[in-house]
Motif scaffolding. Sequence first.
Motif, PDB file in Angstrom:
ATOM      1  N   ASN A   2       0.811  -1.214   0.000  1.00 20.76           N
ATOM      2  CA  ASN A   2       0.000   0.000   0.000  1.00 20.76           C
ATOM      3  C   ASN A   2       0.849   1.270   0.000  1.00 20.76           C
ATOM      4  OD1 ASN A   2      -2.304  -1.536   0.026  1.00 20.76           O
ATOM      5  ND2 ASN A   2      -2.733  -1.243   2.200  1.00 20.76           N
ATOM      6  N   VAL A   3       2.047   1.182   0.589  1.00 14.25           N
ATOM      7  CA  VAL A   3       2.929   2.341   0.620  1.00 14.25           C
ATOM      8  C   VAL A   3       3.305   2.760  -0.801  1.00 14.25           C
ATOM      9  CG1 VAL A   3       5.161   3.209   1.384  1.00 14.25           C
ATOM     10  CG2 VAL A   3       3.822   1.726   2.890  1.00 14.25           C
ATOM     11  N   VAL A   4       3.634   1.766  -1.632  1.00 14.54           N
ATOM     12  CA  VAL A   4       3.985   2.048  -3.026  1.00 14.54           C
ATOM     13  C   VAL A   4       2.764   2.550  -3.781  1.00 14.54           C
ATOM     14  CG1 VAL A   4       4.872   1.076  -5.167  1.00 14.54           C
ATOM     15  CG2 VAL A   4       5.803   0.313  -2.977  1.00 14.54           C
ATOM     16  N   LEU A   5       1.619   1.909  -3.536  1.00 15.84           N
ATOM     17  CA  LEU A   5       0.405   2.313  -4.237  1.00 15.84           C
ATOM     18  C   LEU A   5      -0.052   3.708  -3.835  1.00 15.84           C
ATOM     19  CD1 LEU A   5      -1.619  -1.032  -4.154  1.00 15.84           C
ATOM     20  CD2 LEU A   5      -0.398  -0.023  -6.088  1.00 15.84           C
ATOM     21  N   ALA A   6       0.292   4.110  -2.605  1.00 18.70           N
ATOM     22  CA  ALA A   6      -0.082   5.457  -2.168  1.00 18.70           C
ATOM     23  C   ALA A   6       0.574   6.518  -3.034  1.00 18.70           C
ATOM     24  CB  ALA A   6       0.308   5.656  -0.701  1.00 18.70           C
ATOM     25  N   VAL A   7       1.835   6.295  -3.403  1.00 15.50           N
ATOM     26  CA  VAL A   7       2.539   7.246  -4.265  1.00 15.50           C
ATOM     27  C   VAL A   7       1.973   7.203  -5.678  1.00 15.50           C
ATOM     28  CG1 VAL A   7       4.779   7.923  -5.197  1.00 15.50           C
ATOM     29  CG2 VAL A   7       4.614   7.079  -2.857  1.00 15.50           C
ATOM     30  N   LYS A   8       1.623   6.001  -6.160  1.00 13.64           N
ATOM     31  CA  LYS A   8       1.006   5.898  -7.479  1.00 13.64           C
ATOM     32  C   LYS A   8      -0.343   6.601  -7.501  1.00 13.64           C
ATOM     33  CE  LYS A   8       3.168   1.547  -8.934  1.00 13.64           C
ATOM     34  NZ  LYS A   8       2.911   0.146  -9.359  1.00 13.64           N
ATOM     35  N   ARG A   9      -1.066   6.484  -6.410  1.00 15.42           N
ATOM     36  CA  ARG A   9      -2.382   7.122  -6.325  1.00 15.42           C
ATOM     37  C   ARG A   9      -2.271   8.644  -6.313  1.00 15.42           C
ATOM     38  NH1 ARG A   9      -5.460  10.184  -6.363  1.00 15.42           N
ATOM     39  NH2 ARG A   9      -7.463  10.451  -5.315  1.00 15.42           N
ATOM     40  N   GLU A  10      -1.263   9.147  -5.598  1.00 12.46           N
ATOM     41  CA  GLU A  10      -1.093  10.597  -5.481  1.00 12.46           C
ATOM     42  C   GLU A  10       0.373  10.953  -5.686  1.00 12.46           C
ATOM     43  OE1 GLU A  10      -1.615  13.667  -5.967  1.00 12.46           O
ATOM     44  OE2 GLU A  10      -3.457  13.558  -4.801  1.00 12.46           O
ATOM     45  N   PRO A  11       0.827  10.967  -6.950  1.00 13.13           N
ATOM     46  CA  PRO A  11       2.254  11.238  -7.202  1.00 13.13           C
ATOM     47  C   PRO A  11       2.698  12.620  -6.756  1.00 13.13           C
ATOM     48  CG  PRO A  11       0.988  11.220  -9.256  1.00 13.13           C
ATOM     49  CD  PRO A  11       0.075  10.705  -8.193  1.00 13.13           C
ATOM     50  N   TRP A  12       1.766  13.572  -6.661  1.00 12.77           N
ATOM     51  CA  TRP A  12       2.138  14.921  -6.233  1.00 12.77           C
ATOM     52  C   TRP A  12       2.599  14.954  -4.781  1.00 12.77           C
ATOM     53  CZ3 TRP A  12       3.050  18.411  -9.777  1.00 12.77           C
ATOM     54  CH2 TRP A  12       2.367  18.350 -10.995  1.00 12.77           C
ATOM     55  N   ILE A  13       2.350  13.885  -4.017  1.00 14.02           N
ATOM     56  CA  ILE A  13       2.772  13.860  -2.624  1.00 14.02           C
ATOM     57  C   ILE A  13       4.292  13.935  -2.525  1.00 14.02           C
ATOM     58  CG2 ILE A  13       2.972  11.339  -2.400  1.00 14.02           C
ATOM     59  CD1 ILE A  13       1.524  13.783   0.225  1.00 14.02           C
ATOM     60  N   ILE A  14       4.990  13.606  -3.603  1.00 10.57           N
ATOM     61  CA  ILE A  14       6.454  13.694  -3.603  1.00 10.57           C
ATOM     62  C   ILE A  14       6.912  15.122  -3.304  1.00 10.57           C
ATOM     63  CG2 ILE A  14       8.510  13.470  -5.068  1.00 10.57           C
ATOM     64  CD1 ILE A  14       7.110  11.180  -6.499  1.00 10.57           C
ATOM     65  N   LEU A  15       6.118  16.099  -3.719  1.00  3.72           N
ATOM     66  CA  LEU A  15       6.470  17.496  -3.463  1.00  3.72           C
ATOM     67  C   LEU A  15       6.440  17.826  -1.972  1.00  3.72           C
ATOM     68  CD1 LEU A  15       4.504  19.250  -6.346  1.00  3.72           C
ATOM     69  CD2 LEU A  15       6.972  18.862  -6.210  1.00  3.72           C
ATOM     70  N   PHE A  16       5.802  16.969  -1.168  1.00  6.55           N
ATOM     71  CA  PHE A  16       5.715  17.191   0.265  1.00  6.55           C
ATOM     72  C   PHE A  16       6.945  16.656   0.997  1.00  6.55           C
ATOM     73  CE2 PHE A  16       3.807  16.157   4.507  1.00  6.55           C
ATOM     74  CZ  PHE A  16       3.449  17.455   4.854  1.00  6.55           C
ATOM     75  N   PHE A  17       7.732  15.829   0.336  1.00  4.49           N
ATOM     76  CA  PHE A  17       8.870  15.191   0.990  1.00  4.49           C
ATOM     77  C   PHE A  17       9.949  16.184   1.439  1.00  4.49           C
ATOM     78  CE2 PHE A  17       8.012  10.910  -1.362  1.00  4.49           C
ATOM     79  CZ  PHE A  17       6.849  10.759  -0.625  1.00  4.49           C
TER      80      PHE A  17
END
Length: 488
Positions: A259-274
């Motif tokens: 699910n951790v990997v799928l979470a990024v696939k679901r919302e790729p823009w979350i990378i900008l929060f890192f």
Amino acid sequence: MRNQQDLPKMTKDVKETPDKPDAMVGDIEIFQDVPKGYRVAGFTLPAYRAPITQCIIIAFVHLLVVGMFNVLSALGGGGQVDPTTSNNANTILYSSFCAFALVSGSVCNFLGPKVTLATGGIGYSLLSASYWSYNNNSNQAFVYFGGAMCGVAAAFLWTAEGSMIMSFPLEKDKGKYVGIFYGLSFFGTVIGAIIPTVENWDVTTAGSVNDSTYIALFILMLMGSVVACFVSNPSKVIRDDGSRVVVPRQTTFVQELKNVVLAVKREPWIILFFPYSFAGLWYIPYQSNDFNSYFFNLRTRAFASLWFDFGQFVMAVTLGLLLDFSKLGGRRRRAFFGWGLLFFLINAVFIGGIFPARASHRGVAPEHLLDVNDEKAAGYITLYTFYGAVDGAWQTFAWWIMGALSNDPLVLSIYSAFYKVFGAMGAAIVFSLDVRGISYQAMFGSYWGLLAGSMVFVLVLIFKRVEDTLEVGGIPQSNSMEMKEEAA
């Protein structure tokens, strides 16, 4: 905004609850039997299963556990004269925090947030006990072990707290709930900071805090695990509009990790929060060791840490309320407003911080340690208070932004884990830099640069992903990773 059918499948069903809903809107159960409050002395207190009550209980857990840890950290060097042992312990702490936070969202979804939350105080209390021991026998190994156990406990505690605080309230109340959570927590830290201030008031040298300070913090941290036992099962929490918090069905641990990997696939823009997450805990060694411990004697360190915690409290509550203030416009506009206020606060405070940063030099002690009675101390304590305000605003804005991206507790637990993973990674790195003797000016400049720079990425995230609502007709419709089993 994408529809649910476009989302990757995370789990196949939601956990069934024993209560029968009065109605269904989409996939959301609606109950008419919203828990009633209690009349006490003419006032109506919220019901035990009401989200606001659960938020307050969780805040008290945080107050007793993380709040007391913050009291210890704000003293500088873990309350010791030489911060080397503390820096090494914190490097271990945040390294283990980072490693276990990678799986903490999965652990939280697998064990449930209540059990996960209750583990927190045990690991944190070991750190306080280790400093208590160190005061008497200088046992560094125990301090390092306490740091490692605190890091493991922190990974699970923060993820459990984040998923509940962000998923329990209605959308219109998320800022208020985050503000209440951090407000109570930071207010408790202010009260907790009175302990080392009073216990060490007669120490006007550099000094280490006494045993009774560590003992008091140890007991309070353990009490946090006891309070966690009173948190209600999230599946029993019913919001004011009758909707119930969606609780993911327990699946295999392997599926939870996927699910951790799928979470990024679901919302790729979350990378900008890192990058924002990475910068969030960078402040600790500079502000605690390189500012507070450098300029102040022991009692003033304790007194200044009290005001630091007060700054956290005031700004966390203020920003939380402002982010829910409807007269500022829709949620998207409020997100931009909150970003602008935080960006201004950061740069204004750090401009003021340039002057003491230039006056401090690693390995060169100041001519005179500042005491609370010194005229010059007032300005330095005021600056330290505003450093606390920056942190209070930073943490509140982080959780509000994550809550604006989803209403699903499964998703939010993973986002919360992301936030702590990168924050712990940054903290582990910066503590190791402090151990290596990086100049105070470099520590100060890196902190300012990371905060200001990461805010640019968050601005893009707001522009791309924050909407006025994730709901249709008051019911969450998207940004969920819960998918019902497809018909054969």
